[in-house]
Design a protein around this motif. Structure first.
Motif, PDB file in Angstrom:
ATOM      1  N   GLY A 168       0.777  -1.140  -0.061  1.00  0.00           N
ATOM      2  CA  GLY A 168      -0.022  -0.075   0.001  1.00  0.00           C
ATOM      3  C   GLY A 168       0.892   1.224  -0.088  1.00  0.00           C
ATOM      4  O   GLY A 168       0.214   2.417   0.265  1.00  0.00           O
ATOM      5  N   ILE A 169       2.090   1.096  -0.248  1.00  0.00           N
ATOM      6  CA  ILE A 169       2.930   2.350  -0.226  1.00  0.00           C
ATOM      7  C   ILE A 169       3.531   2.537  -1.901  1.00  0.00           C
ATOM      8  O   ILE A 169       4.101   1.526  -2.358  1.00  0.00           O
ATOM      9  N   THR A 170       2.927   3.595  -2.530  1.00  0.00           N
ATOM     10  CA  THR A 170       3.374   3.765  -4.015  1.00  0.00           C
ATOM     11  C   THR A 170       4.565   4.621  -4.311  1.00  0.00           C
ATOM     12  O   THR A 170       4.377   5.472  -3.838  1.00  0.00           O
ATOM     13  N   VAL A 171       5.615   3.819  -4.742  1.00  0.00           N
ATOM     14  CA  VAL A 171       6.751   4.614  -5.198  1.00  0.00           C
ATOM     15  C   VAL A 171       6.957   4.114  -6.507  1.00  0.00           C
ATOM     16  O   VAL A 171       6.463   3.286  -7.242  1.00  0.00           O
ATOM     17  N   ASN A 172       8.194   4.745  -7.093  1.00  0.00           N
ATOM     18  CA  ASN A 172       8.427   4.103  -8.313  1.00  0.00           C
ATOM     19  C   ASN A 172      10.097   4.036  -8.407  1.00  0.00           C
ATOM     20  O   ASN A 172      10.778   4.766  -7.943  1.00  0.00           O
ATOM     21  N   LYS A 173      10.483   2.802  -9.077  1.00  0.00           N
ATOM     22  CA  LYS A 173      11.759   2.515  -9.383  1.00  0.00           C
ATOM     23  C   LYS A 173      12.555   3.436 -10.049  1.00  0.00           C
ATOM     24  O   LYS A 173      11.607   4.226 -11.073  1.00  0.00           O
ATOM     25  N   ASN A 174      13.682   3.778  -9.922  1.00  0.00           N
ATOM     26  CA  ASN A 174      14.139   4.873 -10.649  1.00  0.00           C
ATOM     27  C   ASN A 174      15.823   4.627 -10.791  1.00  0.00           C
ATOM     28  O   ASN A 174      16.342   4.198  -9.837  1.00  0.00           O
ATOM     29  N   THR A 175      16.399   5.126 -11.772  1.00  0.00           N
ATOM     30  CA  THR A 175      17.770   5.352 -12.030  1.00  0.00           C
ATOM     31  C   THR A 175      18.508   6.131 -10.839  1.00  0.00           C
ATOM     32  O   THR A 175      17.839   7.095 -10.462  1.00  0.00           O
ATOM     33  N   ILE A 176      19.638   5.834 -10.368  1.00  0.00           N
ATOM     34  CA  ILE A 176      20.505   6.484  -9.767  1.00  0.00           C
ATOM     35  C   ILE A 176      21.803   7.017 -10.526  1.00  0.00           C
ATOM     36  O   ILE A 176      22.063   6.417 -11.492  1.00  0.00           O
ATOM     37  N   PRO A 177      22.407   7.864 -10.079  1.00  0.00           N
ATOM     38  CA  PRO A 177      23.641   8.544 -10.703  1.00  0.00           C
ATOM     39  C   PRO A 177      24.575   7.182 -10.879  1.00  0.00           C
ATOM     40  O   PRO A 177      24.779   6.543  -9.996  1.00  0.00           O
ATOM     41  N   ALA A 178      25.025   7.384 -12.162  1.00  0.00           N
ATOM     42  CA  ALA A 178      26.098   6.242 -12.748  1.00  0.00           C
ATOM     43  C   ALA A 178      25.470   4.950 -12.396  1.00  0.00           C
ATOM     44  O   ALA A 178      25.908   4.096 -11.872  1.00  0.00           O
TER      45      ALA A 178
END
Ligand SMILES: *Cc1c(COP(=O)(O)O)cnc(C)c1O
Length: 448
Positions: free
Chosen positions: A345-355
């Motif tokens: 029930g916690i909506t987040v999104n996968k994301n790139t990180i620096p490098a």
């Protein structure tokens, strides 16, 4: 429920889906930093007869009759935008952030001109020159990056600007947790004679509420979406600053012409009305409190996560969002954490990180933010609980490995997702999230 009474009779299928989405929003924690909850007043303005009207052109200069009241609505939105952002020119017609940015290119560049923007995997936006977007296809795009510490590489910005002489420079991001250095970018843009455009889609609400530095003294153009921290309907605005008009007195006209007839037809007048309502809300003192609380909440959340051993890009945040760096557990782990949090029930999104060591589709980070949960009224105390849930979920899924082989990868992910519904940690967090959401009701009027 009396809400959607007519729709329920008329089209029960659509009504049912809308109701399910309402329930998902009401009983879940929305932590995607680009999302928010518009007020019922904003939504009411959207659901009006204004959707019936054609009004190509601008107030007092329309190609259709019957625009007496539409003109007043659009003028009100324009006047409020100018007041809220302290700028001399505003266009409230762009359908969304991407078309708004496109209009900036059309107004300031010729096809093939050189532009300089923030690289997408480093937290920038597609429209700032990424290769798969119109901005990277039709213009010669130079991209700047963030340093390994997560901060913008200003030396690279300077070097690229001096060597490549771009016509247009962008500052603004979708996944950058630090204050945007408008002043430093202005020095570079002025030195090479470029237009400087601030795309404050993410931080507009913070800017208006005084919780982020204001771009207007430094840049020529400001674009923003209206549905993120600004908390209005899905739409966008383009503004020209005093500095912009000094550089090019025709800049306002060029922007207006680029939006219509350059790129769009009739404006969405119902959205314009809702933008006016949202800007009216932004003028109220409560909005300042909300903006500052967003930042306080983000800081509290980041601190509690770090205290529990979670790595955050740049070791914290100045704004509404943060990037969790999952590389201490291996690469490409973002998808596991995203899916497990979603099931909780916690909506987040996968994301790139620096490098980024993995790929944009299977990145090694997770992006999350506090605007929407701040709108619900949550404060630092609730951030601590949320941080602990996130820590528990990361601990639960961090040892899952993403296979290199495509077919195997899909099998592993499918099996992982199926296992989540019976996972004890996920089940416990899910029920605690629901309890918290009930204490901070979102749209109680819609459940009557
Ligand atoms: C969200 C966003 C946009 C684009 O908005 P859409 O409405 O999705 O087209 C543009 N720029 C930045 C920095 C954004 O975060």
């Amino acid at each position: 429920m009396r809400w959607l009474e007519r729709l329920r009779k008329n089209d029960p299928k659509v009504a049912d889906l809308v109701t399910k989405e309402l329930q998902r929003q009401e009983f879940g924690l929305e932590m995607i930093p680009s999302e928010n909850y518009a007020s019922l007043a904003v939504m009411e303005a959207m659901g009006t007869v204004l959707t019936n009207k054609y009004s190509e052109g601008y107030p007092e200069r329309r190609y259709y009759g019957g625009n007496e009241f539409i003109d007043m609505v659009e003028q009100l939105a324009i006047d409020r935008a100018k007041e809220v952002f302290g700028v001399p020119h505003a266009n409230v017609q762009p359908y969304s952030g991407t078309p708004a940015n496109q209009a900036v290119y059309v107004a300031t560049c010729n096809l093939g001109d050189t532009i300089l923007g923030h690289s997408l995997p480093d937290g920038g936006h597609l429209t700032h020159g990424w290769k798969t977007s119109f901005s990277g296809m039709f213009y010669k795009s130079m991209q700047y990056h963030v340093k390994p510490d997560g901060y913008l590489d200003l030396d690279e910005v300077k070097r690229l600007a001096r060597d490549e002489r771009p016509k247009l420079i962008w500052i603004g991001a979708s996944a950058y947790a630090r204050e945007l250095p408008f002043e430093e970018f202005a020095a570079v843009a002025d030195e090479v004679g470029a237009y400087l455009a601030a795309d404050i889609a993410h931080v507009a609400g913070l800017v208006v509420g005084g919780a982020h530095k204001h771009p207007a003294p430094y840049v020529h153009i400001v674009t923003t979406t209206t549905h993120k921290t600004l908390r209005g309907p899905r739409g966008a605005m383009i503004m020209v600053t005093e500095k912009g008009l000094k550089k090019d007195p025709e800049l306002g006209n060029k922007i207006d012409k680029a939006v219509f007839p350059g790129l769009q037809g009739g404006p969405h007048d119902h959205t314009t009305a809702a933008i006016a309502v949202a800007l009216g809300e932004a003028l109220k003192p409560e909005f300042k409190e909300y903006a500052h609380q967003i930042v306080k909440n983000a800081r509290a959340l980041a601190e509690e996560l770090m205290k529990n051993g979670v790595k955050i890009v740049s070791n914290g945040t100045d704004n509404h969002l943060m990037l969790i760096d999952l590389t201490p557990f291996g690469k490409g782990k973002g998808v596991f954490v995203q899916d497990a949090l979603d099931a909780s029930g916690i909506t987040v999104n996968k994301n790139t990180i620096p490098a980024e060591p993995s790929s944009p589709f299977y990145p090694s980070g997770v992006r999350l933010g506090t605007p929407a949960i701040t709108t619900r009224g949550m404060k630092e105390k609730e951030m601590k609980s949320i941080a602990r849930w996130i820590v528990d979920i990361i601990g639960e899924v961090k040892s899952n490995e993403l296979p290199e082989d495509r077919v195997k990868r899909n099998e592993v992910l499918e099996k992982f997702k199926q296992g989540l519904s019976s996972n004890r940690t996920v089940k416990r967090v899910r029920s605690e999230v629901v309890q918290l959401c009930k204490r901070f009701p979102l749209y109680p009027e819609l459940f009557k």
